[in-house]
Design an enzyme around this catalytic site. Structure first.
Site, PDB file in Angstrom:
ATOM      1  N   LYS A 221      40.950  55.041  35.384  1.00 26.91           N
ATOM      2  CA  LYS A 221      39.747  54.920  34.552  1.00 26.91           C
ATOM      3  C   LYS A 221      39.534  56.152  33.673  1.00 26.91           C
ATOM      4  CE  LYS A 221      38.541  50.790  35.882  1.00 26.91           C
ATOM      5  NZ  LYS A 221      38.582  49.663  34.925  1.00 26.91           N
TER       6      LYS A 221
ATOM      7  N   TYR B 257      42.347  54.738  41.347  1.00 23.34           N
ATOM      8  CA  TYR B 257      41.381  54.059  40.469  1.00 23.34           C
ATOM      9  C   TYR B 257      40.764  55.049  39.471  1.00 23.34           C
ATOM     10  CZ  TYR B 257      37.367  51.034  39.283  1.00 23.34           C
ATOM     11  OH  TYR B 257      36.427  50.269  38.632  1.00 23.34           O
TER      12      TYR B 257
ATOM     13  N   VAL C 169      47.895  41.101  33.029  1.00 21.44           N
ATOM     14  CA  VAL C 169      47.774  42.206  32.064  1.00 21.44           C
ATOM     15  C   VAL C 169      48.801  43.309  32.360  1.00 21.44           C
ATOM     16  CG1 VAL C 169      45.303  41.782  31.665  1.00 21.44           C
ATOM     17  CG2 VAL C 169      46.001  43.480  33.376  1.00 21.44           C
TER      18      VAL C 169
ATOM     19  N   ILE D 112      28.097  47.931  40.023  1.00 17.11           N
ATOM     20  CA  ILE D 112      27.628  46.626  39.552  1.00 17.11           C
ATOM     21  C   ILE D 112      27.927  45.590  40.636  1.00 17.11           C
ATOM     22  CG2 ILE D 112      27.809  44.907  37.694  1.00 17.11           C
ATOM     23  CD1 ILE D 112      26.917  47.727  36.705  1.00 17.11           C
TER      24      ILE D 112
ATOM     25  N   SER E 282      37.762  35.657  34.565  1.00 13.56           N
ATOM     26  CA  SER E 282      37.572  34.579  35.542  1.00 13.56           C
ATOM     27  C   SER E 282      36.335  34.761  36.415  1.00 13.56           C
ATOM     28  CB  SER E 282      38.814  34.436  36.427  1.00 13.56           C
ATOM     29  OG  SER E 282      39.065  35.627  37.142  1.00 13.56           O
ATOM     30  N   ARG E 283      35.864  35.998  36.541  1.00 12.72           N
ATOM     31  CA  ARG E 283      34.669  36.229  37.373  1.00 12.72           C
ATOM     32  C   ARG E 283      34.057  37.586  37.028  1.00 12.72           C
ATOM     33  NH1 ARG E 283      39.174  36.766  40.664  1.00 12.72           N
ATOM     34  NH2 ARG E 283      39.470  38.907  41.407  1.00 12.72           N
TER      35      ARG E 283
HETATM   36  N1  LIG Z   1      31.870  46.112  39.827  1.00  8.01           N
HETATM   37  C1  LIG Z   1      31.665  47.396  39.601  1.00  8.01           C
HETATM   38  O1  LIG Z   1      30.804  48.045  40.229  1.00  8.01           O
HETATM   39  C2  LIG Z   1      32.483  48.130  38.581  1.00  8.01           C
HETATM   40  C3  LIG Z   1      32.162  49.459  38.330  1.00  8.01           C
HETATM   41  C4  LIG Z   1      32.879  50.160  37.377  1.00  8.01           C
HETATM   42  C5  LIG Z   1      33.898  49.538  36.693  1.00  8.01           C
HETATM   43  N2  LIG Z   1      34.210  48.250  36.948  1.00  8.01           N
HETATM   44  C6  LIG Z   1      35.309  47.651  36.207  1.00  8.01           C
HETATM   45  O2  LIG Z   1      34.886  46.462  35.581  1.00  8.01           O
HETATM   46  C7  LIG Z   1      35.976  45.556  35.486  1.00  8.01           C
HETATM   47  C8  LIG Z   1      35.588  44.229  36.108  1.00  8.01           C
HETATM   48  O3  LIG Z   1      35.207  44.456  37.452  1.00  8.01           O
HETATM   49  P1  LIG Z   1      34.564  43.324  38.364  1.00  8.01           P
HETATM   50  O4  LIG Z   1      33.687  44.018  39.331  1.00  8.01           O
HETATM   51  O5  LIG Z   1      34.042  42.218  37.534  1.00  8.01           O
HETATM   52  O6  LIG Z   1      35.892  42.870  39.163  1.00  8.01           O
HETATM   53  P2  LIG Z   1      36.270  41.483  39.868  1.00  8.01           P
HETATM   54  O7  LIG Z   1      35.068  40.671  40.147  1.00  8.01           O
HETATM   55  O8  LIG Z   1      37.181  41.842  40.977  1.00  8.01           O
HETATM   56  O9  LIG Z   1      37.115  40.747  38.712  1.00  8.01           O
HETATM   57  C9  LIG Z   1      38.314  41.301  38.260  1.00  8.01           C
HETATM   58  C10 LIG Z   1      38.861  40.468  37.128  1.00  8.01           C
HETATM   59  O10 LIG Z   1      40.112  41.049  36.717  1.00  8.01           O
HETATM   60  C11 LIG Z   1      41.096  40.014  36.697  1.00  8.01           C
HETATM   61  N3  LIG Z   1      42.419  40.591  36.993  1.00  8.01           N
HETATM   62  C12 LIG Z   1      42.777  41.406  38.017  1.00  8.01           C
HETATM   63  N4  LIG Z   1      44.075  41.717  37.936  1.00  8.01           N
HETATM   64  C13 LIG Z   1      44.557  41.076  36.825  1.00  8.01           C
HETATM   65  C14 LIG Z   1      45.824  41.012  36.202  1.00  8.01           C
HETATM   66  N5  LIG Z   1      46.889  41.654  36.686  1.00  8.01           N
HETATM   67  N6  LIG Z   1      45.951  40.266  35.086  1.00  8.01           N
HETATM   68  C15 LIG Z   1      44.892  39.585  34.583  1.00  8.01           C
HETATM   69  N7  LIG Z   1      43.661  39.630  35.120  1.00  8.01           N
HETATM   70  C16 LIG Z   1      43.507  40.355  36.231  1.00  8.01           C
HETATM   71  C17 LIG Z   1      40.648  39.027  37.769  1.00  8.01           C
HETATM   72  O11 LIG Z   1      41.179  37.757  37.469  1.00  8.01           O
HETATM   73  P3  LIG Z   1      42.160  36.893  38.443  1.00  8.01           P
HETATM   74  O12 LIG Z   1      42.067  37.469  39.830  1.00  8.01           O
HETATM   75  O13 LIG Z   1      41.600  35.518  38.320  1.00  8.01           O
HETATM   76  O14 LIG Z   1      43.504  37.053  37.814  1.00  8.01           O
HETATM   77  C18 LIG Z   1      39.135  39.037  37.532  1.00  8.01           C
HETATM   78  O15 LIG Z   1      38.797  38.197  36.465  1.00  8.01           O
HETATM   79  C19 LIG Z   1      37.156  46.236  36.177  1.00  8.01           C
HETATM   80  O16 LIG Z   1      37.958  46.901  35.224  1.00  8.01           O
HETATM   81  C20 LIG Z   1      36.484  47.244  37.071  1.00  8.01           C
HETATM   82  O17 LIG Z   1      37.322  48.332  37.375  1.00  8.01           O
HETATM   83  C21 LIG Z   1      33.528  47.520  37.888  1.00  8.01           C
END
Ligand SMILES: NC(=O)c1ccc[n+]([C@@H]2O[C@H](COP(=O)([O-])OP(=O)(O)OC[C@H]3O[C@@H](n4cnc5c(N)ncnc54)[C@H](OP(=O)(O)O)[C@@H]3O)[C@@H](O)[C@H]2O)c1
Length: 258
Positions: free
Chosen positions: A170, A166, A75, A199, A26-27
């Site tokens: 991971k 977290y 999920v 990110i 979604s984002r």
């Molecule tokens: N941003 C960073 O710096 C970073 C760094 C390392 C790893 N990551 C990893 O990359 C991934 C994406 O991160 P992001 O920064 O894009 O996060 P984000 O902007 O907060 O987006 C999180 C996404 O996960 C979905 N989500 C959360 N809980 C859910 C559930 N129970 N069931 C289904 N969907 C769920 C949300 O959808 P809805 O809320 O619409 O359900 C949203 O689409 C994550 O696994 C995060 O740990 C991010």
């Protein structure tokens, strides 16, 4: 795709005729991955907790000439995941690519962390990937083909104060990736993990500027990553060029873990 649609300019991977299921689409990173895979020709099954939340992603993919459908559920719920995978199979018949991207943070120092904060993060970040990999893995076994990409984090490779839940989730995802890669290898199914550094997304937006400055100082490239930095690699791992690449963890972190 209509003849006048322009695929993503950086798209060198041909996923025409393939079905890609992306969680957390979604984002942020998941949306960028969904859009990129669609631009490379894949039909995208986009998953998040609500159809409304997925509307922007679906609209962006369709208006670029791609194909996508929204599937709502958590999920962290084994029942939701089984239902979603059945719905995706009923609609598209196959699943060639699975990207386990959905993730949450509930930060706090370990000594003060409530059970719920630890459990919620594990259930979404680790159990979620397990539920989807088990359900989609069965489909891929029958197809004798599949690409699974798990979105881990540098927090799974190194410690990060305030993120015991977290980083456990991971790091768990990394162990899960390596084992499942070995279990599925003979069926032409690859399983890899991508470990993003910092990110720029909603997840990191909430951090105070002081924290961001400290993190940036630890990044050799002295800048934060963008969602496309992750989408580029996931796209490669999903394509034919990565056919002999499995069980690996690739950090995309501007050199943070170098
Ligand atoms: N941003 C960073 O710096 C970073 C760094 C390392 C790893 N990551 C990893 O990359 C991934 C994406 O991160 P992001 O920064 O894009 O996060 P984000 O902007 O907060 O987006 C999180 C996404 O996960 C979905 N989500 C959360 N809980 C859910 C559930 N129970 N069931 C289904 N969907 C769920 C949300 O959808 P809805 O809320 O619409 O359900 C949203 O689409 C994550 O696994 C995060 O740990 C991010």
């Amino acid at each position: 795709m209509p003849a006048d649609a322009i695929p993503h300019s950086g798209c060198t991977v041909d996923l025409t005729g393939q079905v890609a299921l992306v969680t957390g689409a979604s984002r942020g990173i998941g949306r960028a991955i969904a859009e990129r895979l669609a631009a490379c020709g894949a039909t995208v099954a986009a998953v998040a907790r609500s159809v409304d939340g997925l509307a922007g992603t679906i609209e962006a993919i369709r208006s670029a000439g791609g194909t996508a459908e929204a599937f709502a559920g958590s999920v962290a719920s084994s029942e939701d995941v089984s239902r979603i995978v059945s719905e995706v199979e009923a609609k598209f018949e196959k699943v060639h690519v699975l990207v386990n991207n959905a993730g949450i943070t509930k930060d706090g120092l370990m000594l003060r962390m409530e059970d719920e904060a630890f459990r919620d993060v594990l259930e979404t970040n680790l159990f979620g990937a397990f539920y989807f990999t088990r359900a989609v893995g069965a489909v891929m076994m029958r197809q004798r083909y599949g690409r699974i990409v798990n979105i881990s984090s540098v927090a799974g490779l190194m410690g990060n104060p305030g993120q015991a839940n977290y980083s456990a989730s991971k790091a768990g995802l990394i162990g899960f990736t390596r084992t499942v890669a070995r279990e599925l290898a003979t069926r032409n199914i690859t399983v890899n993990a991508v470990a993003p550094g910092f990110i720029e997304t909603d997840m990191t937006d909430v951090l105070p500027d002081k924290v961001k400055d400290v993190v940036k100082d630890h990044v050799p490239m002295k800048k934060f990553g963008q969602v496309d930095d992750i989408a580029d690699l996931v796209c490669y791992l999903s394509g034919p060029g990565a056919r002999y690449l499995t069980g690996q963890v690739i950090a995309v972190d501007g050199g943070m873990t170098a």
